[in-house]
Design an enzyme around this catalytic site. Structure first.
Site, short mmCIF file in Angstrom:
data_model
loop_
_atom_site.label_atom_id
_atom_site.label_comp_id
_atom_site.label_asym_id
_atom_site.label_seq_id
_atom_site.Cartn_x
_atom_site.Cartn_y
_atom_site.Cartn_z
N ASP A 134 6.27 -13.82 12.03
CA ASP A 134 5.05 -14.50 11.93
C ASP A 134 3.87 -13.09 12.13
OD1 ASP A 134 2.61 -15.55 11.93
OD2 ASP A 134 3.22 -17.40 13.16
N HIS A 164 -3.54 9.95 -1.20
CA HIS A 164 -3.42 8.72 -2.01
C HIS A 164 -3.20 8.83 -3.32
CE1 HIS A 164 -5.19 5.27 1.02
NE2 HIS A 164 -4.22 5.79 1.42
N LYS A 202 -7.08 -1.60 11.61
CA LYS A 202 -6.40 -2.03 10.25
C LYS A 202 -5.19 -1.14 9.94
CE LYS A 202 -5.82 -2.38 5.68
NZ LYS A 202 -5.11 -1.28 4.89
N GLU A 259 0.83 -1.03 -0.09
CA GLU A 259 0.17 0.04 0.12
C GLU A 259 0.90 1.22 -0.02
OE1 GLU A 259 -3.23 -0.48 2.93
OE2 GLU A 259 -3.40 1.81 2.84
C1 MEV Z 1 -6.30 2.28 5.06
O1 MEV Z 1 -5.07 1.33 4.61
C2 MEV Z 1 -6.18 2.50 6.40
C3 MEV Z 1 -7.21 3.56 7.15
O2 MEV Z 1 -8.50 3.12 6.63
C4 MEV Z 1 -7.38 3.56 8.67
C5 MEV Z 1 -8.11 4.32 9.26
O3 MEV Z 1 -9.44 4.38 8.66
O4 MEV Z 1 -7.94 4.66 10.43
C6 MEV Z 1 -7.02 4.88 6.46
#
Ligand code: MEV
Length: 417
Positions: A272, A370, A256, A78
């Site tokens: 791991d 992005h 995430k 990413e």
């Molecule tokens: C994208 O890989 C991660 C985000 O969605 C994290 C978040 O929303 O806090 C930007």
């Protein structure tokens, strides 16, 4: 539509080139595709290996951790992760960077005992023989014991399940600089017969727990309010964090984002990352509600005080980490001496990543950043392009609102005319 059989008897006995040739017999792979599969070799191999998936490693900058500068290696597909971490680390630097604390590297091995009469009484019997059980566990790994680690304690839990009551034994093992799965699994397998003998029950599962809540790392930093964009952004970040902490749907995305850095540094060191992921998410739900791994408060001066706490089961001495030259290079770049230092760096990267995401989400959103990065990556990947040309191609793509590989090529051709 292509169809084939997935029963490939004897496939595992072939070498890699033969395996790919066999694959070509049943799947119409082009020579170019075959070349891609054959191009890269791996120092680590797995069953039926037919290729390697290379993931870019980026260098996150600006990290000051416990007073020491660190360059952080991030392996991820990413595009925005490295820049986001570096930016947040820069904001943290203004007030001294990141500080960390940690527990000892204690992992838990579980033994499931079934059909135990009087499980509470039996658990007391087990605890009365604790030293004998620990000695048996430690006999399995004299090297770990020699360096100061090994099994240090026992805990027992009687749990009610859909299949009836079970007596669960936890063996606590100080794994030092190893991730510990091998050591712990060997120990619990060795101890199971003795536990059966003591309780009259039947041992079934004997395996490490990835909820490594005795191997926890904490990191904290003060993020400067001016650098973040002012009081409003600070408050908006608090709102964003509170949303995640209250709502599992948001918490999953929030965490995430944290794992974008945590899993990526874990992968860069050939650790791991699935174990780390499982532990992190289970830890985020340990109070019966899935919430945020980070937390934020506003300081007296209006700055943002951020913290993170999570389990990190990492090794620097065994497994793939030891034999993978890229993992060794990453450890060298990060100047990591042991597993605890690695865990500290990873926790800081997770906090930085989260702060960067919340800041972007609370302000202009993440898409503009992005797209900028995407445009830069597209331009930068054109073979032979000069750095001054990259700038023009990126600017033109963004101003025209079209960010595509063919557009980048077209703009470059126009500049050169
Ligand atoms: C994208 O890989 C991660 C985000 O969605 C994290 C978040 O929303 O806090 C930007």
């Amino acid at each position: 539509m292509m169809s084939y059989t997935s029963e490939l008897s004897g496939f595992h006995k072939l070498n890699k080139v033969e395996k790919i040739a066999k694959l070509k017999e049943i799947i119409d792979l082009t020579n170019e595709e075959i070349n891609h599969l054959n191009a890269i070799d791996s120092p680590v191999t797995i069953e039926n290996m037919i290729g390697v998936m290379p993931v870019p490693i980026g260098l996150a900058t600006n990290f000051l951790i416990n007073g020491q500068d660190r360059l952080v290696t991030i392996a991820v597909e990413e595009a925005s992760v490295v820049a986001a971490a570096s930016n947040a680390a820069k904001i943290a630097r203004k007030h001294g960077g990141f500080s960390t604390t940690h527990t000892d590297p204690i992992m838990i091995g579980q033994i499931q005992l079934l059909d135990v009469q009087n499980p509470v009484f039996s658990s007391h019997k087990i605890l009365s023989k604790k030293q004998e059980i620990l000695d048996l566990a430690n006999k399995q790994d004299p090297i770990l014991v020699k360096f100061g680690g090994g099994a240090i304690d026992l805990e027992t839990r009687v749990i009610g399940t859909a299949a009836g009551e079970m007596l669960i034994i936890h063996l606590l093992v100080n794994c030092l600089d190893a991730m510990g799965a091998n050591a712990v699994n060997t120990m619990v397998e060795a101890c199971a017969p003795l536990l059966e003998e003591i309780t009259g029950g039947q041992a079934r599962l004997r395996i490490i727990s990835n909820l490594a809540d005795r191997r926890v790392v904490r990191a904290r930093a003060i993020f400067d309010k001016e650098m973040l964009g002012g009081d409003n952004i600070v408050e908006a970040i608090i709102d964003a964090w509170a949303f995640a902490d209250a709502d599992p749907y948001r918490a999953a995305t929030h965490n995430k984002g944290i794992m974008n850095a945590i899993s990526a540094v874990t992968l860069a060191t050939a650790n791991d990352w699935r174990a780390v992921e499982a532990g992190a998410h289970a830890y985020a739900a340990r109070f019966g509600h899935y919430g945020s791994l980070t937390s934020y408060e506003i300081t007296e001066d209006g700055h943002l005080a951020g913290t993170i706490e999570l389990p990190l089961a990492l090794g620097t001495i065994g497994g793939a980490t030891k034999i993978h030259p890229i993992a060794q290079i990453c450890l060298k770049i990060m100047n990591v001496k042991n597993a605890t230092e690695l865990a500290e760096i990873i926790a800081c990267a997770g906090l930085a990543q989260n702060l960067a995401a919340l800041r972007a989400l609370s302000d202009e959103g993440i898409q503009r950043g992005h797209m900028k990065l995407h445009a830069r990556n597209l331009a930068g990947s054109i073979s032979g392009i000069k750095s001054h040309e990259i700038e023009v191609v990126v600017k033109t793509m963004l101003s025209e609102g079209v960010v595509r590989a063919d557009k980048a090529e077209e703009i470059l051709a126009n500049i050169r005319k």
